[in-house]
Design a protein around this motif. Structure first.
Motif, PDB file in Angstrom:
ATOM      1  N   GLY B 108     -38.424  46.404  18.859  1.00 33.09           N
ATOM      2  CA  GLY B 108     -36.983  46.616  18.875  1.00 33.09           C
ATOM      3  C   GLY B 108     -36.359  46.160  20.162  1.00 33.09           C
ATOM      4  O   GLY B 108     -36.844  45.216  20.802  1.00 33.09           O
ATOM      5  N   LEU B 109     -35.282  46.814  20.527  1.00 33.21           N
ATOM      6  CA  LEU B 109     -34.563  46.483  21.750  1.00 33.21           C
ATOM      7  C   LEU B 109     -34.420  47.729  22.603  1.00 33.21           C
ATOM      8  O   LEU B 109     -34.455  48.857  22.091  1.00 33.21           O
ATOM      9  N   ASN B 110     -34.261  47.513  23.905  1.00 34.82           N
ATOM     10  CA  ASN B 110     -34.051  48.620  24.830  1.00 34.82           C
ATOM     11  C   ASN B 110     -32.717  48.446  25.568  1.00 34.82           C
ATOM     12  O   ASN B 110     -31.838  49.283  25.484  1.00 34.82           O
ATOM     13  N   LYS B 111     -32.588  47.322  26.265  1.00 30.98           N
ATOM     14  CA  LYS B 111     -31.331  47.024  26.962  1.00 30.98           C
ATOM     15  C   LYS B 111     -30.625  45.805  26.360  1.00 30.98           C
ATOM     16  O   LYS B 111     -29.745  45.218  26.984  1.00 30.98           O
ATOM     17  N   ASN B 112     -31.085  45.385  25.197  1.00 33.25           N
ATOM     18  CA  ASN B 112     -30.427  44.301  24.438  1.00 33.25           C
ATOM     19  C   ASN B 112     -30.419  42.973  25.190  1.00 33.25           C
ATOM     20  O   ASN B 112     -29.414  42.257  25.204  1.00 33.25           O
ATOM     21  N   THR B 113     -31.536  42.645  25.819  1.00 32.79           N
ATOM     22  CA  THR B 113     -31.609  41.426  26.621  1.00 32.79           C
ATOM     23  C   THR B 113     -32.173  40.257  25.813  1.00 32.79           C
ATOM     24  O   THR B 113     -32.723  40.428  24.714  1.00 32.79           O
ATOM     25  N   ARG B 114     -32.060  39.065  26.416  1.00 33.46           N
ATOM     26  CA  ARG B 114     -32.576  37.864  25.777  1.00 33.46           C
ATOM     27  C   ARG B 114     -34.085  37.963  25.566  1.00 33.46           C
ATOM     28  O   ARG B 114     -34.596  37.616  24.491  1.00 33.46           O
ATOM     29  N   ASN B 115     -34.810  38.395  26.592  1.00 33.25           N
ATOM     30  CA  ASN B 115     -36.269  38.480  26.454  1.00 33.25           C
ATOM     31  C   ASN B 115     -36.666  39.480  25.370  1.00 33.25           C
ATOM     32  O   ASN B 115     -37.607  39.238  24.596  1.00 33.25           O
ATOM     33  N   GLU B 116     -35.966  40.607  25.326  1.00 34.60           N
ATOM     34  CA  GLU B 116     -36.271  41.591  24.278  1.00 34.60           C
ATOM     35  C   GLU B 116     -36.050  40.992  22.893  1.00 34.60           C
ATOM     36  O   GLU B 116     -36.871  41.191  21.981  1.00 34.60           O
ATOM     37  N   ALA B 117     -34.945  40.272  22.730  1.00 35.74           N
ATOM     38  CA  ALA B 117     -34.653  39.662  21.419  1.00 35.74           C
ATOM     39  C   ALA B 117     -35.706  38.609  21.076  1.00 35.74           C
ATOM     40  O   ALA B 117     -36.151  38.509  19.917  1.00 35.74           O
ATOM     41  N   THR B 118     -36.119  37.832  22.070  1.00 30.54           N
ATOM     42  CA  THR B 118     -37.140  36.799  21.837  1.00 30.54           C
ATOM     43  C   THR B 118     -38.445  37.422  21.353  1.00 30.54           C
ATOM     44  O   THR B 118     -39.051  36.975  20.359  1.00 30.54           O
ATOM     45  N   VAL B 119     -38.881  38.469  22.039  1.00 32.42           N
ATOM     46  CA  VAL B 119     -40.155  39.108  21.668  1.00 32.42           C
ATOM     47  C   VAL B 119     -40.016  39.835  20.333  1.00 32.42           C
ATOM     48  O   VAL B 119     -40.963  39.846  19.522  1.00 32.42           O
ATOM     49  N   PHE B 120     -38.860  40.408  20.069  1.00 33.42           N
ATOM     50  CA  PHE B 120     -38.624  41.049  18.774  1.00 33.42           C
ATOM     51  C   PHE B 120     -38.796  40.032  17.642  1.00 33.42           C
ATOM     52  O   PHE B 120     -39.494  40.286  16.650  1.00 33.42           O
ATOM     53  N   LEU B 121     -38.184  38.873  17.806  1.00 29.74           N
ATOM     54  CA  LEU B 121     -38.277  37.838  16.767  1.00 29.74           C
ATOM     55  C   LEU B 121     -39.718  37.367  16.578  1.00 29.74           C
ATOM     56  O   LEU B 121     -40.148  37.094  15.443  1.00 29.74           O
ATOM     57  N   GLU B 122     -40.476  37.291  17.668  1.00 32.86           N
ATOM     58  CA  GLU B 122     -41.872  36.848  17.543  1.00 32.86           C
ATOM     59  C   GLU B 122     -42.740  37.913  16.861  1.00 32.86           C
ATOM     60  O   GLU B 122     -43.681  37.593  16.131  1.00 32.86           O
ATOM     61  N   HIS B 123     -42.391  39.182  17.085  1.00 37.88           N
ATOM     62  CA  HIS B 123     -43.065  40.258  16.333  1.00 37.88           C
ATOM     63  C   HIS B 123     -42.744  40.145  14.833  1.00 37.88           C
ATOM     64  O   HIS B 123     -43.622  40.325  13.979  1.00 37.88           O
ATOM     65  N   LEU B 124     -41.471  39.898  14.526  1.00 40.51           N
ATOM     66  CA  LEU B 124     -41.085  39.754  13.111  1.00 40.51           C
ATOM     67  C   LEU B 124     -41.885  38.627  12.461  1.00 40.51           C
ATOM     68  O   LEU B 124     -42.353  38.759  11.319  1.00 40.51           O
ATOM     69  N   ASP B 125     -42.022  37.540  13.196  1.00 35.82           N
ATOM     70  CA  ASP B 125     -42.758  36.404  12.638  1.00 35.82           C
ATOM     71  C   ASP B 125     -44.217  36.780  12.376  1.00 35.82           C
ATOM     72  O   ASP B 125     -44.774  36.443  11.320  1.00 35.82           O
ATOM     73  N   LEU B 126     -44.819  37.512  13.305  1.00 37.48           N
ATOM     74  CA  LEU B 126     -46.195  37.973  13.083  1.00 37.48           C
ATOM     75  C   LEU B 126     -46.269  38.861  11.836  1.00 37.48           C
ATOM     76  O   LEU B 126     -47.166  38.700  10.994  1.00 37.48           O
TER      77      LEU B 126
END
Lengths: 86, 270
Positions: B108-126
């Motif tokens: 998910g997100l914590n502070k709604n940052t670019r890196n958080e969104a990037t890693v979130f999307l990569e988790h979704l892909d996995l």
């Protein structure tokens, strides 16, 4: 859902807890005003005042309105801001 | 009443808590991977953590006849380290076939940052490539509304995602409808100060109905109450809800959601 959701029954049960919560808020605001400095200049104080005023609405969704008061607004263009591809 | 706690961090709790939960009717729980209170420094730190989640905690729970399930990920706080996050995401499949693993979470997100969104999307892909269910953490306090909306934007952008297999957690009054209206499951977390009380959670159940709604304690290393779900049960009883209505939220719903995962080898109590 509950068999007896009458407002009278809810008020009977909730009156003292609500009274206690209002007192806690009143005492907290008094405490801040008694302390050194002027809390009213802090934007958070103004947020609290706005929140207290929201409680007087007869909207039925006060909790949601209070949540939104203390929330950053949704920025629909966040992908562009963060440079995230959709 | 028997119940499941769909979100609790037992690695942070004592064995006495397992005993107390068992006495209060908890028959199963699911434990998402989360932040340890400090940033871990290597992928091996996560490998050890996943080992604990998939081997030691299930044994500790079983001593009290509680069935323990888990979710794996690198959490949003540590997602600021994108390189480490990618190493962890690449390692997660080592554990996905283990008994009791329900999917990817709590991402998910914590502070709604670019890196958080990037890693979130990569988790979704996995999760999509491995056909896993997803459990999602939403931010706290002033960041929750924007963060929840960003998460929903990313989920609905991905046409591979089956919304009925995604749980968006920590919803409150201003986010619950956004989650449910888009077809996802929603979790309410009973957590002092920063999330939801049992009374407010019951208000939300009464307002939006029990469909696709879960309730959890998110008990962890912070000020939290692992027995918060029984508090909600009591609150519903005090308001006159039927035992069937209570059971739907604390037992039937989590069983229905988790049953979509191949790792949910749940044995109902007799």
């Amino acid at each position: 859902m509950s068999d007896d959701p009458s407002s009278q029954a809810i008020l009977d049960r909730e009156f003292l807890p609500i009274r206690a919560k209002i007192l806690e808020i009143a005492a907290s605001l008094d405490r801040a005003e008694r302390a050194t400095g002027d809390p009213t200049a802090d934007p958070r104080w103004q947020q609290l005042e706005t929140g207290i005023n929201l409680l007087l609405q007869k909207s039925g969704d006060r909790a949601e309105h209070v949540q939104m008061l203390f929330s950053q607004p949704y920025e629909a263009q966040w992908r562009e801001t963060l440079k995230i591809k959709s | 009443m028997y119940y499941l706690d769909p979100h609790i961090h037992m690695v942070s709790r004592t064995t006495d808590d397992y005993e107390t939960l068992a006495k209060m009717g908890c028959v199963a729980m699911s434990e998402p991977a989360f932040w340890a209170g400090y940033d871990r420094g290597s992928v091996d730190g996560f490998r050890d953590y996943f080992e604990q989640l998939t081997s030691f905690e299930p044994r500790r729970a079983a001593d009290f006849n509680i069935q323990h399930f888990t979710w794996l990920c690198i959490n949003a706080k540590e997602a600021e380290n994108v390189s480490l996050s990618r190493d962890v995401i690449a390692m997660i499949p080592e554990f996905l076939g283990r008994p009791g693993v329900l999917g990817i979470g709590e991402i998910g997100l914590n502070k709604n940052t670019r890196n958080e969104a990037t890693v979130f999307l990569e988790h979704l892909d996995l999760a999509m490539k491995t056909n896993e269910q997803i459990l999602i953490h939403t931010p706290h306090l002033e960041d929750k509304f924007q963060g929840t909306r960003m998460i929903l934007d990313m989920l609905t952008d991905d046409r591979r995602i089956d919304r009925s297999r995604v749980l968006v957690d920590h919803v409150e009054e201003h986010t619950i409808r956004h989650v449910l209206d888009q077809g996802f499951w929603a979790g309410m977390t009973l957590y002092p100060v920063s999330k939801c009380t049992p009374a407010r959670a019951v208000d939300m159940i009464e307002t939006v109905g029990p469909e696709r709604l879960l309730v959890n304690s998110a008990g962890d290393w912070g000020p939290s109450k692992p027995t918060a779900v029984p508090d909600l049960i009591l609150e519903m009883r005090r308001r006159g809800h039927s035992e069937a209505a209570i059971r739907r939220v604390v037992y039937d719903n989590p069983v229905k959601f988790f049953s979509q995962s191949r790792g949910f080898n749940f044995t109902p109590p007799e």
